[in-house]
Design a protein around this motif. Structure first.
Motif, PDB file in Angstrom:
ATOM      1  N   UNK A 155       0.923  -1.274  -0.015  1.00 43.95           N
ATOM      2  CA  UNK A 155       0.079  -0.021  -0.098  1.00 43.95           C
ATOM      3  C   UNK A 155       0.660   1.320  -0.018  1.00 43.95           C
ATOM      4  N   UNK A 156       1.832   1.182   0.697  1.00 37.72           N
ATOM      5  CA  UNK A 156       2.852   2.337   0.793  1.00 37.72           C
ATOM      6  C   UNK A 156       3.492   2.520  -0.674  1.00 37.72           C
ATOM      7  N   UNK A 157       3.908   1.484  -1.513  1.00 36.24           N
ATOM      8  CA  UNK A 157       4.347   1.679  -2.687  1.00 36.24           C
ATOM      9  C   UNK A 157       3.222   2.407  -3.832  1.00 36.24           C
ATOM     10  N   UNK A 180       0.891   6.891  -6.619  1.00 36.10           N
ATOM     11  CA  UNK A 180      -0.424   7.666  -6.830  1.00 36.10           C
ATOM     12  C   UNK A 180       0.171   9.202  -6.729  1.00 36.10           C
ATOM     13  N   UNK A 181       0.902   9.613  -5.642  1.00 37.32           N
ATOM     14  CA  UNK A 181       1.340  11.065  -5.315  1.00 37.32           C
ATOM     15  C   UNK A 181       2.218  11.357  -6.427  1.00 37.32           C
ATOM     16  N   UNK A 212      -3.706   7.707 -16.590  1.00 36.33           N
ATOM     17  CA  UNK A 212      -3.771   6.477 -15.598  1.00 36.33           C
ATOM     18  C   UNK A 212      -2.945   5.291 -16.427  1.00 36.33           C
ATOM     19  N   UNK A 213      -3.018   5.259 -17.627  1.00 33.50           N
ATOM     20  CA  UNK A 213      -2.096   4.315 -18.259  1.00 33.50           C
ATOM     21  C   UNK A 213      -0.823   4.512 -18.104  1.00 33.50           C
ATOM     22  N   UNK A 214      -0.242   5.771 -17.921  1.00 33.04           N
ATOM     23  CA  UNK A 214       1.146   5.982 -17.690  1.00 33.04           C
ATOM     24  C   UNK A 214       1.567   5.366 -16.242  1.00 33.04           C
ATOM     25  N   UNK A 215       0.279   5.510 -15.382  1.00 32.88           N
ATOM     26  CA  UNK A 215       0.641   4.864 -14.137  1.00 32.88           C
ATOM     27  C   UNK A 215       0.810   3.501 -14.067  1.00 32.88           C
TER      28      UNK A 215
END
Length: 316
Positions: free
Chosen positions: A228-230, A235-236, A253-256
């Motif tokens: 969850x940390x990663x 996300x940040x 989002x695709x880049x994420x």
């Protein structure tokens, strides 16, 4: 603001791929980081964009990757008169059968080198969009699947060189990573100058794994556990790119998802079963940088990525 050292230790490659890594390093001297990033990209089932001056080893690296991984390989020299049909294929009339027969273009391969991709017109560049995203080609009312696995490694010359056309944003987004080769260090360049031709050495490269093994490694990399940390850290990073006033547009989002897959592959390649923020930091400039454009001032893709890393703290 602290400067991050992005050139981390690159010798820690898991035992399954040590022979592959070592053979590539014997051919491409002094480029351990670039080789490890290239392997990471392929393990994440992504496409790779190599940008640098001519004569920096881009083509040798791509060809040696195809050989050592045991993949079918086609090379296409992109020029301003290259047509989409030259790449994808076309239906040819057969006089004997009095019918049209589809002749596959060079894109129907497992490993395609699009050499100097930015010397082709945007129309021809765009012919690769469906192939890279959906691993298929739609022509003349029929959809034809491409061989699996399917990778594209494209090389491009610096934009300031004569005869180049910039890649559209949609095309850049299809590449999981964009890396630069750079000049070799002194010891490596002296060895290259005094040694055997890289082309001759390329003929001696052996296939060390097969397609089934490669696909198994890709599945193992995808199963790396993301904490969850990663995930919160990832996300940040995305949010900073969107909310800051540094870039014209933020990361999608695709880049994420691309970042997540690349970071998992890097973690697996290092022998880790868990994704940590440091894995995300390592691949971030090479995955995110070419998807970002500064509002003011021209910066390299790596500098774009490093700016975000320096501004976003790891969640605790």
């Amino acid at each position: 603001m602290t400067s991050l050292n992005l050139h981390l230790e690159t010798q820690s490659v898991r035992s399954e791929l040590q022979p592959v890594y070592q053979q590539l390093n014997q051919l491409i001297l002094g480029k351990e980081l670039q080789i490890k990033l290239s392997l990471t990209c392929l393990l994440a089932n992504g496409h790779l964009l190599l940008e640098d001056l001519p004569g920096m080893g881009k083509t040798v690296l791509s060809h040696s990757l195809a050989k050592v991984l045991g993949l079918d390989y086609n090379r296409v020299q992109f020029t301003n008169d290259l047509l989409p049909a030259d790449l994808l294929g076309a239906s040819i009339y057969q006089a004997q059968s009095q019918s049209f027969h589809f002749v596959e273009g060079p894109v129907f391969t497992q490993f395609l080198l699009a050499d100097e991709i930015n010397r082709a017109t945007p129309k021809t560049q765009s012919a690769l969009l469906e192939a890279m995203e959906e691993r298929q080609v739609s022509l003349e009312g029929e959809t034809r699947p491409l061989p699996q696995p399917f990778f594209v490694i494209a090389t491009q010359n610096p934009a300031e060189q004569i005869g180049t056309a910039p890649l559209p944003e949609s095309q850049l987004d299809r590449f999981l990573m964009r890396i630069q080769m750079g000049y070799p260090v002194k010891a490596a360049e002296l060895e290259i100058l005094a040694g055997e031709s890289r082309r001759d050495l390329l003929n001696q490269v052996e296939s060390l794994i097969d397609i089934e093994q490669l696909e198994q490694y890709q599945k193992q990399a995808n199963r790396v556990v993301c904490s969850e940390t990663a995930l919160a850290y990832l996300y940040e990073l995305l949010q900073f790119s969107r909310e800051s006033n540094h870039f014209t547009n933020g990361l999608s989002t695709r880049a994420g998802l691309a970042l997540l897959n690349a970071a998992k592959a890097w973690a697996w390649l290092e022998g880790s079963k868990h994704l940590l923020p440091v894995h995300i930091q390592t691949v971030f400039p090479y995955v995110a940088g070419h998807r970002l454009q500064r509002i003011s001032g021209a910066c390299s893709p790596v500098e774009n990525g490093q700016l975000i890393l320096e501004q976003v703290a790891v969640p605790r």
